[in-house]
Design a protein around this motif. Structure first.
Motif, mmCIF file in Angstrom:
data_model
loop_
_atom_site.group_PDB
_atom_site.id
_atom_site.type_symbol
_atom_site.label_atom_id
_atom_site.label_comp_id
_atom_site.label_asym_id
_atom_site.label_seq_id
_atom_site.Cartn_x
_atom_site.Cartn_y
_atom_site.Cartn_z
ATOM 1 N N LEU B 87 169.605 127.202 84.410
ATOM 2 C CA LEU B 87 169.797 128.603 84.775
ATOM 3 C C LEU B 87 169.004 128.952 86.036
ATOM 4 N N GLY B 90 170.511 127.073 89.113
ATOM 5 C CA GLY B 90 171.778 127.718 89.502
ATOM 6 C C GLY B 90 171.513 129.012 90.254
ATOM 7 N N THR B 91 170.598 129.808 89.719
ATOM 8 C CA THR B 91 170.272 131.071 90.368
ATOM 9 C C THR B 91 169.668 130.839 91.749
ATOM 10 N N ILE B 93 170.112 128.282 93.716
ATOM 11 C CA ILE B 93 171.144 127.839 94.655
ATOM 12 C C ILE B 93 171.949 129.037 95.138
#
Lengths: 283, 303
Positions: B87, B90-91, B93
């Motif tokens: 999580l 992903g955030t 990126i």
């Protein structure tokens, strides 16, 4: 196909970002929603009654303020010294990186271990018992890395020509420190202090054995056996048997006050941090 | 100037102060380690290596084995990382690669503001929401209550999320713009650029973000204390059994945060056993932090 994969990846990361921010904002929302009904003028000016079911958090607020003020007073002179050594005197030497590593290691020490240290040294060896002073000193050392690193980053962000010009005028390094570096990098020290205070105000573990009690303390009038009440410890104790709805409302109110205090301190640091970001972009 | 030092180096008060302050910080760290070693000597003498490898802790029988607590700490941190790492990455990126830099700054500042939520408040949220939620979710496995290692892990996942997010974002931003542009110029899509250029280059920094998150997860006390159940001597049998995840457990920190720390002081052996837990915790987190910081340092030596 490649475009599609890009789209999918974009969506995936966007999902992560919204989920992460969503969770965090939801939590703040929940605290605000639950805590708001408890907030009133009396909540801040009265002391606890009926084991937290009634009254306010006046002495808890005072206690937390005493603790963080003590922490700041402990921390600032030391942060100032280390900052100058890393940022100015030993800037080019390998000592600097060792010291920075020391700060990072200190930053990584679990907060409960500060509590354990304080229990051994202040409470037992010094015989202070539970005392606001030991809590303040422990919190001060705990916030030391935050303050110092912000100060050092600010010093090292200063254009080298400031230093060179002052040196060129024949000033000694220390004269340069006082006439150029400190006035120019004070903002780093202030920002760091505010962020460090956020940590100091919100920690429970370092003070639970050393400095704070749930009830029965007002304003300290000495060092030995002079604990204070505090906001985090108040929540910590009440949270462990939060079945009474009347207590429930008060816990959330206290949580909201504590979160509010933390946000206030971080927001105060915000303009300075934004300016530093801006300047970093222009360099 | 007061100094009479040789070789043009001025020994004035400011310089001495800076040395003294640094010596203080170093002294504090050394004192802490020495103190924990010294105060835990009796338990090492009493238990030897079985202090670390022993599976039972009964202080009235003078039996001190910390392995179940190490297990608890590791499991809780593992759950936290399994959720928070994907999580958080992903955030990061999304914020560093896909958002315009102004918006990125806003998101980053919000996240940093949120990292100021006190751990005791996380604990409170855990007690009032997460605990019941986990209990309902796991109903068919018949957990005894909602205070489980899993609950603590989930709570920690949210707590370390800001740390991982913001450090990973810094690591990704550290990859030079020119390399990205070159890759795009070769016809790679933005996603392909991220996977073939940005992620490999930022790998040490990302690893560092994960490790510093791990360090935080292992050291977090109050929130874990409130939802982990604090059940001693939980050791899985067989070792790969995951059943204990949905049972109450104990971590190194929740043990240290309990009132046992207060009552142990009268008995030198019991006290030594408690301090020893602190020593092990200190060594674990220090090692993780050290590696994390070393990895996080860019090629130019800046942390």
């Amino acid at each position: 196909m490649r475009k599609l994969r890009h789209r999918l990846f974009w969506l995936l990361t966007a999902f992560c970002a919204s989920l992460a921010c969503g969770i965090l904002l939801l939590l703040v929302g929940a605290i605000a929603f639950r805590g708001w009904p408890a907030i009133s003028w009396n909540f801040f000016t009265e002391q606890i009654r009926l084991v937290g079911a009634s009254g306010g958090i006046f002495y808890n607020l005072i206690g937390t303020l005493i603790l963080i003020t003590t922490a700041l007073v402990t921390c600032l002179p030391i942060a100032f010294g280390i900052g100058l050594l890393c940022g100015v005197y030993q800037r080019q030497h390998k000592w600097r990186s060792h010291l920075m590593m020391l700060l990072y290691l200190l930053n990584g020490v679990p907060s409960i271990l500060f509590g354990l240290f304080g229990l051994i040294v202040f409470v037992k060896f010094f015989g202070w018992g539970k005392s606001w002073l030991s809590g303040g000193i422990l919190l001060g050392i705990m916030m030391l890395p935050t303050v110092t690193v912000a100060f050092i980053e600010r010093i090292e962000g200063l254009p080298a020509k400031y230093f060179e010009a002052a040196k060129g005028l024949g000033l000694t390094t220390t004269q340069v420190v006082w006439s150029v570096i400190i006035p120019q990098s004070l903002s780093g020290l202030i920002t760091g202090s505010l962020l460090g205070l956020v940590r100091a105000a919100t920690e429970t573990a370092p003070i639970m054995f050393t400095a704070t009690v749930f009830a029965g303390a007002t304003v300290p009038h000495g060092v030995k056996e002079n604990p204070v009440l505090s906001l985090p410890y108040h929540i910590f104790i009440l949270a462990q048997d939060s079945f009474d709805p009347a207590v429930g409302a008060k816990i959330w109110g206290t949580a909201l006050v504590l979160v509010g205090l933390a946000l206030l301190l971080s927001l105060l640091a915000l303009p300075l941090r934004l300016r530093i970001h801006e300047e970093a972009r222009h360099h | 100037m007061t100094g009479t030092a040789p070789k043009r180096r001025e020994w004035d008060f400011t310089r001495l102060w800076s040395l003294g302050a640094s010596a203080f910080a170093l002294g504090f760290m050394l004192l802490m380690v020495t103190l924990f070693i010294w105060q835990s000597i009796p338990v090492w003498k009493h238990e030897g290596i079985s202090y670390v490898t022993g599976k039972s802790w009964f202080f009235r029988q003078q039996e001190f084995g910390m392995l179940p607590m190490v297990y608890g700490s590791v499991m809780v941190a593992a759950v936290a990382l399994i959720i928070a790492v994907p999580l958080g990455l992903g955030t990061a990126i999304f914020t560093s690669e896909f958002l315009p830099s102004r918006v990125r700054l806003v998101v980053k500042l919000i996240v940093e503001l949120l990292s100021g939520i006190p751990s005791v408040v996380y604990g409170l949220l855990g007690i009032l929401f997460l605990r019941n939620w986990v209990y309902d979710m796991l109903e068919r496995f018949e957990p005894l209550n909602g205070d489980t290692l899993l609950t603590a892990g989930l709570l920690l996942a949210v707590m370390v999320l800001p740390t991982i997010m913001t450090l990973a974002d810094d690591a990704l931003r550290g990859v030079s713009v020119n390399q990205r542009l070159a890759a795009r110029g070769l016809g790679l899509t933005q996603t392909e650029t991220i996977f073939s250029i940005v992620l490999p280059q930022a790998a040490p920094g990302l690893m560092s973000a994960v490790l510093l998150g791990l360090g935080r997860a292992l050291g977090e006390t109050i929130a874990v204390f409130l939802v982990v159940g604090r059940q001693d001597n939980q050791w899985p049998d067989p070792i790969y059994s995951m059943r204990l995840l949905i049972e109450s457990g104990q971590t190194l920190t929740s043990k240290l945060g309990s009132s046992e720390t207060n009552i142990a002081y009268g008995d030198p052996l019991h006290w030594a056993a408690m301090v020893g837990l602190g020593l092990i915790l200190l060594l674990m987190t220090a090692a993780i932090t050290w590696v994390g910081i070393r990895l996080g340092k860019g090629k130019d030596g800046h942390a």
